[in-house]
Scaffold this active site. Structure first.
Site, short mmCIF file in Angstrom:
data_model
loop_
_atom_site.label_atom_id
_atom_site.label_comp_id
_atom_site.label_asym_id
_atom_site.label_seq_id
_atom_site.Cartn_x
_atom_site.Cartn_y
_atom_site.Cartn_z
N VAL A 161 1.34 5.39 14.10
CA VAL A 161 0.78 4.37 13.22
C VAL A 161 1.54 3.06 13.38
CG1 VAL A 161 0.30 3.74 10.83
CG2 VAL A 161 -0.10 6.08 11.60
N GLY A 162 2.86 3.16 13.59
CA GLY A 162 3.65 1.95 13.81
C GLY A 162 3.14 1.14 14.98
N THR B 225 5.50 6.98 14.32
CA THR B 225 5.53 6.06 15.46
C THR B 225 4.12 5.71 15.90
OG1 THR B 225 7.69 6.89 16.18
CG2 THR B 225 6.34 5.80 17.84
N GLU C 186 10.13 1.27 10.42
CA GLU C 186 11.06 2.41 10.33
C GLU C 186 10.23 3.64 10.63
OE1 GLU C 186 12.60 5.58 9.57
OE2 GLU C 186 12.49 5.11 7.43
N GLY D 22 6.81 5.04 8.50
CA GLY D 22 5.88 6.13 8.78
C GLY D 22 6.01 6.60 10.22
N CYS E 143 12.60 11.68 8.04
CA CYS E 143 12.67 11.15 9.39
C CYS E 143 14.05 11.37 10.00
CB CYS E 143 12.31 9.67 9.40
SG CYS E 143 13.27 8.68 8.25
N LYS F 159 0.85 -1.19 0.00
CA LYS F 159 0.00 0.00 0.00
C LYS F 159 0.89 1.25 0.00
CE LYS F 159 -1.85 2.62 3.18
NZ LYS F 159 -1.93 3.96 2.50
N GLU G 221 8.40 15.27 16.68
CA GLU G 221 8.78 15.34 15.28
C GLU G 221 7.82 16.25 14.52
OE1 GLU G 221 10.23 12.14 11.98
OE2 GLU G 221 8.28 11.75 12.90
#
Length: 500
Positions: free
Chosen positions: A250-251, A248, A269, A246, A303, A193, A400
């Protein structure tokens, strides 16, 4: 039938025409989504819709997984030797090279990055990545373990099977190649995706993958939203591994979904709030140039952005003056203008998020030394911004931002700066500037980060591992290390003489 996107580029830096399908790419064909709905793609330089792409649904994820599994069982995986996988990857790299300008123009069009950077960085490294992993495809092997003369014991590094990959909008093509390179080299099949904001190069790559001769079902691309398609990939019971780049936040969701479903293998990542430490004995002009690149390259949407700039007190005033002059000289404008350094932010959502951070810095008492406002009246442009007089608890210091915002912080000594630099939830990258190489190396070793640059910043090589400590991720991209993410180790023990 899926729609066709056609665009004529007539710019100072590139003239040409592109035309390709905008449907889902499943089992070697472009198709509409199950619900026949579409997603608008916006040019961030103007804020206007330039294309519509098919919207995938969880049902389409099921269809793509089935196609990928069939390919893995019949034409890919252990059914195709590494030398043939190598040949196909090498051909894909050659095709990308032939279409490099077109791919760079597409990156500039739907992402907003400048064409020059897309040519010299994104597409160039993307091509190198595919070529690098073409070299690895026939070198995936296990080991023989000596036990005794009555037993043969060895290990195999087998492909995992069907893997899910979810890539971000800041480096669309580059992140696609970082994911597919090691996955295809090791014999896996992919359901990917791309970001719904920047899918154009991924869609164009589908046609190049097809032209290169990869069997149907080996690579499948689903344009859709994270809350539907991303969630379906993360929780799918027949996907054995998921890789994500993406935020953190969503991770965490992906890791949770992977755990709640089939406990799939996960590599992440994620974000960074990276320190850039400049000592009194640094080459000042070089430190300024690198610090500007570290903070504002790719419009700050990296990032690895070195947005926390720690400057030792002895050179702080001079550094700030030179850094400010350098930032003022950065040309913000049309991504296709030959002198543009910074284009628009990638989306309205990201533009708004950055402006909220800038406002929070003002509200919490930081000084806007430069910028802090939009550029122009059209598109999502933000002027390079410098904050001074900050405190460690401010959002602009801790979180971030992912935009063209740098924070300049004065420090006194090594212990002071190492404590401040490591005072973060993240640990992706860091940089140190000093002409005392012993000090520089010792400082780099004490920083809690997956990558530490010395007298440079934002340097990436395909054979060097990349990834983070702490909440910046799990696992490593690039180099030989990335191959380990996509193989399962099997031990085989053959009885040659034992009798029960």
């Amino acid at each position: 039938m899926s729609q066709i996107f056609t665009h004529e580029f007539n710019t100072p830096v590139y003239k040409g025409k592109t035309s390709f399908h905008t449907g889902l790419y499943i089992n070697g064909k472009f198709v509409e989504g199950s619900d026949k709905t579409t997603i608008d793609i916006v040019n961030p330089a103007t804020g206007k819709v330039i294309a519509k792409v098919a919207e995938a649904t969880p049902k389409d994820v099921d269809i793509a997984v089935e196609a990928a599994q069939k390919a893995f069982d019949t034409t890919w995986g252990l059914n195709m030797g590494g030398s043939e996988r190598s040949r196909l990857l090498a051909k894909l790299a050659r095709l990308m090279e032939e279409h490099q300008e077109e791919l760079a123009a597409l990156e500039a069009l739907d992402n907003g990055k400048t064409f020059s950077w897309a040519m010299n960085a994104d597409t160039a490294v993307a091509i190198d990545t595919i070529r690098y992993y073409a070299g690895w495809a026939d070198k995936i092997h296990g080991q023989v373990q000596e036990t005794d003369e009555k037993k043969l014991t060895y290990s195999r590094h087998e492909p995992i099977g069907v893997v899910g990959q979810i890539i971000p909008w800041n480096f669309p093509l580059l992140m696609l190649t970082w994911k597919i390179g090691p996955a295809l080299a090791t014999g896996n099949c992919i359901v990917m995706k791309p970001s719904e904001f920047t899918p154009l190069t991924a869609l164009r790559m589908c046609e190049l993958i097809q032209e290169a001769g990869f069997p149907a079902g080996v690579f499948n691309l689903l344009t859709g939203y994270g809350s539907t398609v991303g969630a379906a990939i993360s929780s799918h019971m027949k996907i054995e591994k998921v890789a994500f780049t993406g935020s953190t936040m969503v991770g965490r969701k992906i890791m949770e979904a992977a755990a709640r479903s089939n406990l799939k293998n996960v590599t992440l990542e994620l974000g960074g709030k990276n320190p850039n430490i400049i000592f009194n004995d640094a080459d000042l002009d070089q430190a300024v140039n690198w610090a500007v690149h570290g903070s504002y390259w790719n419009h700050g949407q990296a990032c690895t952005a070195g947005s926390r700039i720690f400057v030792q007190s002895g050179i702080y005033d001079e550094f700030l003056a030179k850094f400010t002059d350098r930032c003022r000289s950065l040309k913000v404008g049309d991504p296709f203008a030959p002198d543009s350094y910074q284009g628009p932010q990638a989306s309205k959502a990201q533009y708004d998020r950055i402006m909220e951070f800038i406002q929070s810095g003002k509200d919490q008492g930081a000084t806007v030394h430069l910028g802090g406002d939009r550029n122009g009246t059209e598109g999502y442009y933000i002027n390079p911004t410098i904050f001074t007089n900050t405190t460690p608890d401010m959002k602009i210091v801790q979180e971030e931002i992912f935009g063209p915002v740098g924070v300049i912080i004065k420090f006194e000594d090594e212990e002071d700066v190492i404590r401040q630099a490591n005072d973060t939830l993240y640990g992706l990258a860091a940089a140190v500037f000093s002409q005392n190489i012993t000090r520089a190396i010792n400082t780099a070793h004490r920083l809690k980060a997956g990558t530490a640059w010395i007298n440079c910043v934002n340097q990436i090589h395909t054979n060097v591992p990349f990834g983070g400590f702490k909440q910046s991720g799990i696992g490593r991209e690039l180099g030989e290390y990335a191959l380990h993410n996509y193989t399962a180790v099997k031990a085989v023990q053959v009885n040659l003489g034992y009798v029960m």
